[in-house]
Write a protein that holds these residues in place. Structure first.
Motif, PDB file in Angstrom:
ATOM      1  N   ASN A 106      -7.707  60.192  30.994  1.00 52.35           N
ATOM      2  CA  ASN A 106      -7.108  59.349  31.891  1.00 52.35           C
ATOM      3  C   ASN A 106      -5.947  60.283  32.275  1.00 52.35           C
ATOM      4  O   ASN A 106      -4.727  59.829  32.624  1.00 52.35           O
ATOM      5  CB  ASN A 106      -6.500  58.244  31.212  1.00 52.35           C
ATOM      6  CG  ASN A 106      -7.568  57.347  30.750  1.00 52.35           C
ATOM      7  OD1 ASN A 106      -8.540  57.214  31.542  1.00 52.35           O
ATOM      8  ND2 ASN A 106      -7.456  56.578  29.463  1.00 52.35           N
ATOM      9  N   ILE A 130      -3.516  58.974  35.194  1.00 49.93           N
ATOM     10  CA  ILE A 130      -2.410  58.021  34.744  1.00 49.93           C
ATOM     11  C   ILE A 130      -1.250  58.995  33.935  1.00 49.93           C
ATOM     12  O   ILE A 130      -0.216  59.282  34.122  1.00 49.93           O
ATOM     13  CB  ILE A 130      -2.878  57.106  33.612  1.00 49.93           C
ATOM     14  CG1 ILE A 130      -3.630  56.189  34.440  1.00 49.93           C
ATOM     15  CG2 ILE A 130      -1.519  56.411  33.240  1.00 49.93           C
ATOM     16  CD1 ILE A 130      -2.815  55.194  35.589  1.00 49.93           C
ATOM     17  N   ALA A 157      -2.844  57.878  27.490  1.00 56.43           N
ATOM     18  CA  ALA A 157      -3.164  56.581  28.033  1.00 56.43           C
ATOM     19  C   ALA A 157      -4.649  55.878  27.338  1.00 56.43           C
ATOM     20  O   ALA A 157      -5.264  56.721  27.530  1.00 56.43           O
ATOM     21  CB  ALA A 157      -3.264  56.471  29.677  1.00 56.43           C
ATOM     22  N   LEU A 211       0.492  55.050  26.284  1.00 59.43           N
ATOM     23  CA  LEU A 211       0.109  53.824  26.781  1.00 59.43           C
ATOM     24  C   LEU A 211      -1.037  52.963  26.108  1.00 59.43           C
ATOM     25  O   LEU A 211      -2.141  53.988  26.032  1.00 59.43           O
ATOM     26  CB  LEU A 211      -0.143  53.757  28.353  1.00 59.43           C
ATOM     27  CG  LEU A 211       0.948  54.548  29.188  1.00 59.43           C
ATOM     28  CD1 LEU A 211       0.433  54.345  30.797  1.00 59.43           C
ATOM     29  CD2 LEU A 211       2.302  53.553  28.994  1.00 59.43           C
ATOM     30  N   THR A 228      -3.041  49.886  27.104  1.00 58.46           N
ATOM     31  CA  THR A 228      -3.150  48.841  27.949  1.00 58.46           C
ATOM     32  C   THR A 228      -4.452  48.226  28.188  1.00 58.46           C
ATOM     33  O   THR A 228      -5.750  48.616  27.792  1.00 58.46           O
ATOM     34  CB  THR A 228      -3.015  49.316  29.479  1.00 58.46           C
ATOM     35  OG1 THR A 228      -3.504  50.114  29.890  1.00 58.46           O
ATOM     36  CG2 THR A 228      -1.395  49.959  29.506  1.00 58.46           C
ATOM     37  N   ALA A 269      -1.958  50.258  33.266  1.00 52.29           N
ATOM     38  CA  ALA A 269      -1.340  51.746  33.012  1.00 52.29           C
ATOM     39  C   ALA A 269      -0.722  52.292  34.234  1.00 52.29           C
ATOM     40  O   ALA A 269       0.246  52.811  34.141  1.00 52.29           O
ATOM     41  CB  ALA A 269      -2.442  52.300  32.724  1.00 52.29           C
TER      42      ALA A 269
END
Ligand code: INI
Length: 154
Positions: free
Chosen positions: A23, A26, A80, A116, A118, A124
């Motif tokens: 990810n 992000i 994330a 994170l 989420t 996110a």
């Protein structure tokens, strides 16, 4: 009452950041937010070391190794974990959380949980520099303050 509180002055602090490639759309924003907050509070970007690992599952081991090295005032962990179609999310998020929770107590080095977890990509994105701020910046500020408190207590 005697209050022991610390500043958010990052000058002179050396911090390691562990970030994930998973990810990265992000997580790269979380790294940017952490670096910006560090510099805005007087830190020297040369005092930041960035260590990249594949995913959040790998973060705790590297974070522990960095904390044990004695070279850093704090460690910031950025990642994330976004729920997908399977239960993999739960295991990755749980292992990262449980792994990181112990490192600060085991090593005496402040460790920021900036991973994170989420339900959606939108959630996110909101935490990586849009409607809900930047959790990378928040994470590094937490360990800047904690490191400064510890300097007073030790
Ligand atoms: O950082 C993440 N790692 C993820 N998986 C990889 C995991 O962290 C390990 O890198 C992998 O299992 C190899 O050990 C994720 N998902 O699977 O969804 C995720 O959302 N975020």
């Amino acid at each position: 009452m005697n209050r022991i509180e610390a500043t958010l002055i990052a000058t002179g602090l050396k911090i390691a950041i562990v970030n994930t490639r998973w990810n990265h759309f992000i997580v790269d924003r979380l790294v940017e937010g952490a670096e910006l907050a560090f510099v805005q509070h007087g830190g020297n970007t040369e005092d930041l070391d960035l260590v990249t690992v594949p995913g959040s599952f790998e973060v705790p081991l590297v974070a522990k190794t960095l904390a044990e090295s004695g070279r850093y005032d704090a460690v910031v962990c950025l990642g994330a974990v976004i729920r997908g179609a399977t239960s993999h999310y739960d295991f990755v998020a749980g292992s990262a959380t449980n792994g990181l929770a112990r490192i600060a107590l085991d090593t005496g080095v402040p460790v920021a949980f900036g991973i994170l977890t989420t339900e959606t990509i939108e959630q996110a994105v909101e935490r990586a520099g849009t409607k809900a701020g930047n959790k990378g910046g928040e994470a590094i500020l937490a360990v800047i303050e904690t490191a400064n408190v510890l300097k007073q207590l030790r």
